[in-house]
Design an enzyme around this catalytic site. Structure first.
Site: not given
Ligand code: 3H9
Length: 679
Positions: A62, A101, A104, A124
């Site tokens: 999400a 998400g 999901e 999450e």
């Molecule tokens: C969820 O899904 C809830 C659902 O179950 C229910 C909903 C109803 N959203 O980490 P990076 C941005 S909760 C917005 O440096 P990498 C991040 O801030 C979510 N922004 O890259 C950064 O911005 P900036 C569950 C996001 O290659 C840029 O993207 N998912 C999100 O080292 C690059 O990120 C997670 O918790 C997001 N979801 O790693 C996964 N994700 O460039 C969270 C990233 O402006 N994400 N950004 O600083 C990660 O673990 C890592 O970003 C990922 C890539 C492994 C994907």
């Protein structure tokens, strides 16, 4: 190109998301997906659907930035329900990371294919949440509770191969053929009479998973997660998958998610997520600044610190030359590195072959000339300015021009070290935290003349060795240790008011820190910097050292220790402190745990405000990142500055005044204006 696009490949509709950088499932993505599924349903020429993503990854979850804002439909659960309800089979074609998400969505699809490098997970919980779009109900139905529970409660992603083994992925496909493979797979299942519907499955839910199963899981897995609210909510939601029909289970999940997302812990953990990413961004550096190539690293000192630092680079595949003055400590250092790797291998973190590869990249030496070809040299020698200066001058003469020279000092002035070299623009501080191969924090100390390219190179290297880097200016103790110092002073002052060391420590461990100041003193050794010859019983520490209560190493310090190093209050120490208090003429006081905590932590926030005011930290969230990753500050409070925002800066200012501290004008001003550190 629009965020969601569709194209037809014969009778297969390929739905593609293009929402860089990570295809987060923001409102436009959700709407586009829902529209595409509806369009496919209405089109008789479409027999099957593939959902896939452009760019570096499948949906990474999400859009976290939408949490806390008024929701705009369609909701993610509704979109996923519509995918699952499609009578035409839907195939998720996964590369990069299918997280939260994103997974999901994939679980709502009837089939999942993935390239081998993909990772799948429900992280999450790390944001203080649980999967809130059916993940806690669908994943156990697809892979079984035993496999689903750790994925949901611990939040670590698994490899595509592991996902295939547990039935989460139906087929692994070639890296460069995901799109074609998706279409082929969709076509191959298009005419099947029925398709697997995750929410309708019961075959993997298993039986006999009673309270004892969950209690056992709590016992083994939740100890590390003490204080965090989300893991227990995750367990409750997974239980609902067993105990309740799907329709009711998702309502339970929804209710738990709603409570968590509105709570302080999740707000704090989301702050931590963005804080860590912000920390990597450096103010005032042109975007086209180059990153210098670093292939070989030299380390001065093969002690605990030098060896730990070396391991970071070896593990990341880099060549390391490690220097000591004598053979015996050099051999000892190398053998400790090997032992550490072998221990990790015995826990399954490395193969025996990887251990040998890492050790093969290590060159031990007694000759400083062997560092000449290094691209970066880090000194981890004795913490003394004269020694450091001598080392820097020698290195400057030996190491090739253009190589970076770094100090691992935890307090000393890096500008002074740079000044003895002919290349101050190539000098900076790289402050690792002990144990350096384990702790995630790296303070990158930007000295007065450090060039932007050197700084940017250090930040890139930190990422390569999986550290969270925070830039600090040159000041005594940088960000972390500088803030430790007023806390220690407050702790010592309370001792002199008759507050017991264990009450002081317990106030901090009760707050969620791993240990208090006196436990830390016992661990480090009370005699650190104490001199037997000149000791004259003037301080509590003098007296304790004179009585050979020098900390854990002598079995006694502020505490008594048993053979398992378990601490217990010492009557002898209590008597020593009481004598000092009596001598000072003060009446012994007693304070609540909350009062003690505030007296310890408010001065840290005051110092943090000074650090910001002086520009020694770039942003308040950097300070939070330092304390969470370097000192074990509980992440669920968001770090010291976020915590101060939570309780109110006016409360902090009021407390500081009551405790007799000078309030930082920067903090006082923010409090007066009703502002926060983190906007
Ligand atoms: C969820 O899904 C809830 C659902 O179950 C229910 C909903 C109803 N959203 O980490 P990076 C941005 S909760 C917005 O440096 P990498 C991040 O801030 C979510 N922004 O890259 C950064 O911005 P900036 C569950 C996001 O290659 C840029 O993207 N998912 C999100 O080292 C690059 O990120 C997670 O918790 C997001 N979801 O790693 C996964 N994700 O460039 C969270 C990233 O402006 N994400 N950004 O600083 C990660 O673990 C890592 O970003 C990922 C890539 C492994 C994907």
């Amino acid at each position: 190109m629009s965020i969601i696009s569709t194209r037809k490949d014969g009778d297969v509709l390929v739905v593609t998301s293009n929402n860089p950088p990570v295809n987060a499932l923001g409102q436009a993505v959700r709407k586009g997906l829902a529209d595409a599924i509806a369009a496919a349903a209405a089109d008789d020429a479409v027999k099957a659907i593939v959902i896939t993503c452009e760019g570096r990854t499948f949906f990474a979850g999400a859009d976290i930035t939408e949490f806390g804002k008024p929701p705009v439909g369609p909701s993610l659960p509704d979109v996923i329900n519509s995918i699952e309800a499609s009578t035409k089979p839907v195939v998720a074609a996964i590369h990069g990371t299918a997280l939260g998400g994103g997974l999901e969505v994939a679980l709502g699809c009837h089939y999942r294919i993935a390239v081998a490098s993909a990772k799948l997970g429900l992280p999450e919980v790390k944001l203080g949440l649980l999967p809130g779009a059916g993940g806690t109900q669908r994943l156990p139905r697809v892979v079984g509770v035993e496999a689903a529970l750790p994925m949901i409660v611990k939040g670590d992603p698994i490899s595509a191969a592991a996902a295939e083994r547990i039935g989460l992925v139906d087929k692994l496909v070639a890296e460069d053929q995901l799109a074609e493979s998706g279409v082929d797979f969709a076509r191959s299942v298009a005419s099947a009479a029925t398709h697997p519907v995750s929410s309708a499955r019961t075959d993997r839910l298993g039986s006999g998973l009673d309270d004892a199963f969950f209690d056992n899981f709590r016992k083994t897995e939740l100890r590390r997660l003490k204080g965090f609210e989300a893991p227990e909510a995750c367990i409750e939601a997974v239980r609902a998958a067993i105990d309740q029909p799907f329709a009711k289970g998702v309502k339970t999940e929804r209710a738990l998610f709603g409570k968590l997302v509105a709570g302080t812990q999740s707000r704090a953990l989301r702050h931590v997520f963005f804080a860590e990413r912000a920390a990597g961004k450096i103010d005032g550096i042109p975007a086209d600044t180059p990153v210098l190539p670093v292939a070989r690293v030299g380390i001065l000192g093969a002690g605990t610190m030098g060896g730990g630092i070396a391991m970071n680079f070896l593990t990341a595949g880099m060549e390391v030359t490690i220097l000591e003055r004598e053979q015996v400590p050099l051999d000892r250092g190398v053998s400790i590195i090997r032992k550490n790797y072998e221990r990790s291998a015995s826990r399954g973190k490395f193969t025996a072959e990887q251990v040998e590869q890492c050790m093969g990249r290590l060159t031990p030496t007694l000759d400083m000339n062997d560092l000449a070809d290094c691209d970066l040299v880090i000194e981890a020698v004795f913490e003394n300015m004269d020694v450091k200066k001598e080392v820097f001058a020698k290195l400057d003469a030996i190491v090739k021009p253009g190589a970076i020279l770094a100090s691992n000092t935890s307090y000393l002035n890096v500008d002074e070290m740079a000044a003895v070299t002919t290349r101050p623009e190539f000098v900076l501080g790289l402050h690792f935290f002990s144990p350096a191969n384990v702790m995630r924090l790296l303070e990158v100390v930007r000295a007065g003349k450090t060039s932007p390219a050197v700084l940017k190179t250090a930040m890139a290297l930190a990422k390569k060795v999986a550290k969270v880097a925070v830039v600090s200016g040159v000041c005594h103790g940088f960000i972390g240790n500088r803030m430790l110092s007023p806390r220690q002073q407050a702790a010592n002052a309370m001792l002199m008011q008759g507050i017991k060391p264990w009450d002081i420590d317990d106030a901090l461990t009760g707050f969620g820190l791993p240990m208090g100041p006196f436990q830390m003193a016992d661990l480090a050794g009370l005699d650190l910097g104490w001199n037997k010859e000149t000791s004259n019983g003037e301080t509590i520490r003098d007296v304790l050292c004179e009585r050979d209560r020098r900390g854990q190493k002598t079995g006694r310090g502020f505490y008594d220790y048993d053979e398992n190093r378990r601490r217990s209050p010492s009557q002898e120490v209590e008597a020593v402190i009481a004598a000092f208090v009596a001598k000072s003429g003060q009446a012994p006081q007693s304070l609540s745990a909350e009062d003690i905590r505030n007296r310890l932590l408010f001065p840290m926030i005051n110092e943090g405000a000074r650090i910001l005011d002086e520009g020694m930290a770039q942003r308040a969230s950097d300070i939070d990142t330092v304390w969470i990753n370097g000192y074990g500050w509980p992440a669920y409070t968001g770090g010291p500055m976020f915590w101060a925002d939570t309780i109110g800066l006016d409360v902090v200012v009021g407390g500081l005044k009551a405790f007799g501290h000078d309030v930082s004008p920067y903090l006082a001003d923010k409090a007066a204006k009703g502002e926060r550190f983190n906007s």
